[in-house]
Motif scaffolding. Structure first.
Motif, mmCIF file in Angstrom:
data_model
loop_
_atom_site.group_PDB
_atom_site.id
_atom_site.type_symbol
_atom_site.label_atom_id
_atom_site.label_comp_id
_atom_site.label_asym_id
_atom_site.label_seq_id
_atom_site.Cartn_x
_atom_site.Cartn_y
_atom_site.Cartn_z
ATOM 1 N N ASP A 327 35.842 55.966 27.817
ATOM 2 C CA ASP A 327 37.174 56.296 28.308
ATOM 3 C C ASP A 327 37.302 55.819 29.755
ATOM 4 O OD1 ASP A 327 39.676 57.332 28.639
ATOM 5 O OD2 ASP A 327 39.019 59.416 28.816
ATOM 6 N N GLY A 328 38.259 54.951 30.009
ATOM 7 C CA GLY A 328 38.425 54.352 31.329
ATOM 8 C C GLY A 328 38.029 52.890 31.377
ATOM 9 N N PHE A 329 37.322 52.422 30.344
ATOM 10 C CA PHE A 329 36.891 51.028 30.351
ATOM 11 C C PHE A 329 38.062 50.062 30.315
ATOM 12 C CE2 PHE A 329 35.938 47.101 28.069
ATOM 13 C CZ PHE A 329 35.000 46.553 28.936
ATOM 14 N N VAL A 330 39.110 50.387 29.558
ATOM 15 C CA VAL A 330 40.251 49.469 29.452
ATOM 16 C C VAL A 330 40.880 49.253 30.824
ATOM 17 C CG1 VAL A 330 42.534 49.110 28.435
ATOM 18 C CG2 VAL A 330 40.677 50.020 27.033
ATOM 19 N N ARG A 331 40.955 50.306 31.636
ATOM 20 C CA ARG A 331 41.475 50.152 33.004
ATOM 21 C C ARG A 331 40.603 49.199 33.806
ATOM 22 N NH1 ARG A 331 42.030 55.802 32.618
ATOM 23 N NH2 ARG A 331 40.088 56.068 33.799
ATOM 24 N N PHE A 332 39.292 49.381 33.676
ATOM 25 C CA PHE A 332 38.371 48.478 34.371
ATOM 26 C C PHE A 332 38.544 47.050 33.888
ATOM 27 C CE2 PHE A 332 34.446 46.048 34.126
ATOM 28 C CZ PHE A 332 34.103 45.959 35.465
ATOM 29 N N PHE A 333 38.619 46.852 32.596
ATOM 30 C CA PHE A 333 38.724 45.528 32.000
ATOM 31 C C PHE A 333 39.947 44.786 32.533
ATOM 32 C CE2 PHE A 333 39.816 42.570 28.555
ATOM 33 C CZ PHE A 333 38.593 41.991 28.283
ATOM 34 N N GLU A 334 41.069 45.478 32.573
ATOM 35 C CA GLU A 334 42.305 44.856 33.049
ATOM 36 C C GLU A 334 42.203 44.467 34.519
ATOM 37 O OE1 GLU A 334 47.123 45.738 33.257
ATOM 38 O OE2 GLU A 334 45.737 47.334 32.672
ATOM 39 N N ALA A 335 41.724 45.395 35.340
ATOM 40 C CA ALA A 335 41.630 45.122 36.779
ATOM 41 C C ALA A 335 40.566 44.067 37.078
ATOM 42 C CB ALA A 335 41.324 46.414 37.526
ATOM 43 N N ALA A 336 39.433 44.128 36.376
ATOM 44 C CA ALA A 336 38.356 43.165 36.614
ATOM 45 C C ALA A 336 38.779 41.754 36.239
ATOM 46 C CB ALA A 336 37.113 43.566 35.824
ATOM 47 N N GLY A 337 39.597 41.624 35.201
ATOM 48 C CA GLY A 337 40.083 40.306 34.818
ATOM 49 C C GLY A 337 40.874 39.651 35.930
ATOM 50 N N VAL A 338 41.698 40.434 36.615
ATOM 51 C CA VAL A 338 42.491 39.901 37.727
ATOM 52 C C VAL A 338 41.573 39.414 38.837
ATOM 53 C CG1 VAL A 338 44.154 40.502 39.532
ATOM 54 C CG2 VAL A 338 44.491 41.330 37.188
ATOM 55 N N GLU A 339 40.543 40.185 39.158
ATOM 56 C CA GLU A 339 39.642 39.818 40.261
ATOM 57 C C GLU A 339 38.778 38.603 39.910
ATOM 58 O OE1 GLU A 339 40.004 41.296 43.272
ATOM 59 O OE2 GLU A 339 41.660 42.240 42.202
ATOM 60 N N ILE A 340 38.283 38.543 38.691
ATOM 61 C CA ILE A 340 37.482 37.379 38.290
ATOM 62 C C ILE A 340 38.343 36.129 38.265
ATOM 63 C CG2 ILE A 340 36.134 36.357 36.404
ATOM 64 C CD1 ILE A 340 35.199 39.203 35.726
ATOM 65 N N ASN A 341 39.568 36.259 37.799
ATOM 66 C CA ASN A 341 40.486 35.121 37.815
ATOM 67 C C ASN A 341 40.737 34.653 39.246
ATOM 68 O OD1 ASN A 341 43.669 34.289 37.959
ATOM 69 N ND2 ASN A 341 42.718 33.536 36.068
ATOM 70 N N ARG A 342 40.911 35.579 40.176
ATOM 71 C CA ARG A 342 41.080 35.210 41.592
ATOM 72 C C ARG A 342 39.867 34.443 42.100
ATOM 73 N NH1 ARG A 342 41.502 39.872 45.262
ATOM 74 N NH2 ARG A 342 41.890 38.218 46.791
ATOM 75 N N LEU A 344 37.783 32.623 40.292
ATOM 76 C CA LEU A 344 37.750 31.289 39.690
ATOM 77 C C LEU A 344 38.779 30.355 40.318
ATOM 78 C CD1 LEU A 344 37.281 32.137 35.899
ATOM 79 C CD2 LEU A 344 35.549 31.614 37.626
ATOM 80 N N ARG A 345 39.833 30.920 40.869
ATOM 81 C CA ARG A 345 40.834 30.127 41.585
ATOM 82 C C ARG A 345 40.401 29.783 43.011
ATOM 83 N NH1 ARG A 345 46.164 30.414 39.430
ATOM 84 N NH2 ARG A 345 46.319 31.743 37.583
ATOM 85 N N GLY A 346 39.322 30.417 43.483
ATOM 86 C CA GLY A 346 38.861 30.196 44.849
ATOM 87 C C GLY A 346 39.475 31.132 45.857
#
Length: 372
Positions: A327-342, A344-346
């Protein structure tokens, strides 16, 4: 789902079924509690089962199935699909769709650069370099949702899967290896990779001759089916480590029953029919579905109609990795995706990303224990 509903209605006079659509992003990240008061059934992703187990919003289907039913569904599961919906002693959905990150390519384009389909990550990079030299590209979906999915896939494929009960999300050593690989991949991939999800990538691959190969993307058999031109060819994921194609992150969907439904027996019976092998290899596939049934995946006529999609990717799916589901992993998954994408963009340094990932993961783990 919509096209197959009429078949069930004919079998069960008096039953009427209406499916409403939601966006791909809402499916993966929107809170399920906003739907359970309005719908009898929901199509969900298995990371939601931790929330379901803690908050009582979905019906525990384990009590609705006989031991024979359970054994049958377990035998007929593609990879860990069936097991992924079990959590906290309950079964929160029945798998109806199975997917993981697999490779895809344009047969008419790939052989211009490589005589064989890449089998290793190093060969993927070599193909990317050759394609770039002539104005072509490899491509990979790396929008926020797929960026975090790539991170999970590479950690598991390299032999360091992130465990459900891990207190640390990732060590510095593993993170360095994963991020070095992702940066190398993105540097050679089509520039829109960091913006696109798999559907956007596959639409581009079949409508343009610029992208020849995708190493990791959730498989969609629709793009390889007879009648489409050009068709994509799907195959097992390349090996980043010593585990072959094993460890790509499991996706797919399950059908869940709202605990607040006023039609629990009818909804449960329909869910069992949807997940059953006869429907899965029959109407479900013919109307565009991607089954979660091993019977369907190994059916020769189903595989032929999808240009070898199922036989070509089965090994990858059978060895897929199940991400954490607390419980709470989906929140982490969504937020972590944004940061990892940032990253990868540099726009975010690797070290800062790793610190953020570990801090946020630890915070969500603590919150989950407090709720429990």
């Amino acid at each position: 789902m919509i096209e197959g509903a009429s078949e069930y209605e004919k079998r069960r006079p008096g039953i009427r079924i209406q499916w409403d659509r939601r966006t791909l992003r809402d499916f993966g990240e929107a809170p399920i509690e906003q739907y359970v008061d309005h719908y009898d059934l929901l199509i969900v992703d298995h990371p939601f089962v931790g929330f379901a187990a803690s908050h009582g919003v979905l019906l525990d289907l384990a009590a609705c199935l006989s031991e024979v039913d359970k054994e049958g569904f377990a035998r007929d599961s593609v990879g860990p699909s069936w097991q992924s919906y079990w959590y906290g002693g309950g079964l929160w959905a029945l798998p109806v769709d199975a997917a993981t990150q697999v490779a895809s390519y344009r047969s008419d384009l790939l052989l211009k650069f490589f005589t064989v389909v890449p089998q290793t990550f190093e060969e993927v990079l070599a193909l990317g370099g050759k394609a770039r030299a002539t104005g072509n590209f490899i491509i990979v979906p790396a929008c926020p949702t797929d960026a975090i999915s790539l991170f999970f896939t590479l950690t598991a494929n390299l032999g360091h899967p992130i465990a459900e009960d891990s207190e640390e999300f990732v060590s510095d050593l593993v993170a360095d290896e994963v991020l070095d690989s992702l940066h190398a991949l993105i540097s050679l991939a089509h520039f829109k990779s960091v913006d696109w999800n798999p559907i956007q990538v596959y639409d581009f691959m079949v409508s343009s001759s610029d992208a020849v190969y995708c190493p990791y993307g959730f498989g969609y058999s629709n793009y390889s089916r007879i009648g489409n031109s050009p068709r994509l060819k799907f195959t097992n994921a390349p090996a980043a480590g010593q585990r072959g194609c094993a460890g790509t992150m499991l996706g797919g969907t399950g059908v869940a029953v709202s605990r607040h439904s006023s039609h629990l027996p009818e909804a449960t019976a329909y869910a069992k029919w949807l997940a059953g092998p006869e429907h899965q290899k029959g109407t479900y596939f013919r109307k565009g579905g991607q089954p979660a049934s091993l019977t369907a995946w190994t059916d020769h006529s189903v595989d032929a109609a999808a240009n070898g999609f199922f036989s070509g990717t089965l090994r990858t799916l059978q060895t897929a990795y199940v991400r954490p589901r607390f419980d709470g992993f989906v929140r982490f998954f969504e937020a972590a995706g944004v940061e990892i994408n940032r990253c990868l963009r540099g726009d975010l340094a690797d070290a800062m990303l790793v610190q953020w990932l570990n801090d946020r993961y630890a915070a969500e783990r603590i919150s989950a224990r407090q709720i429990a």
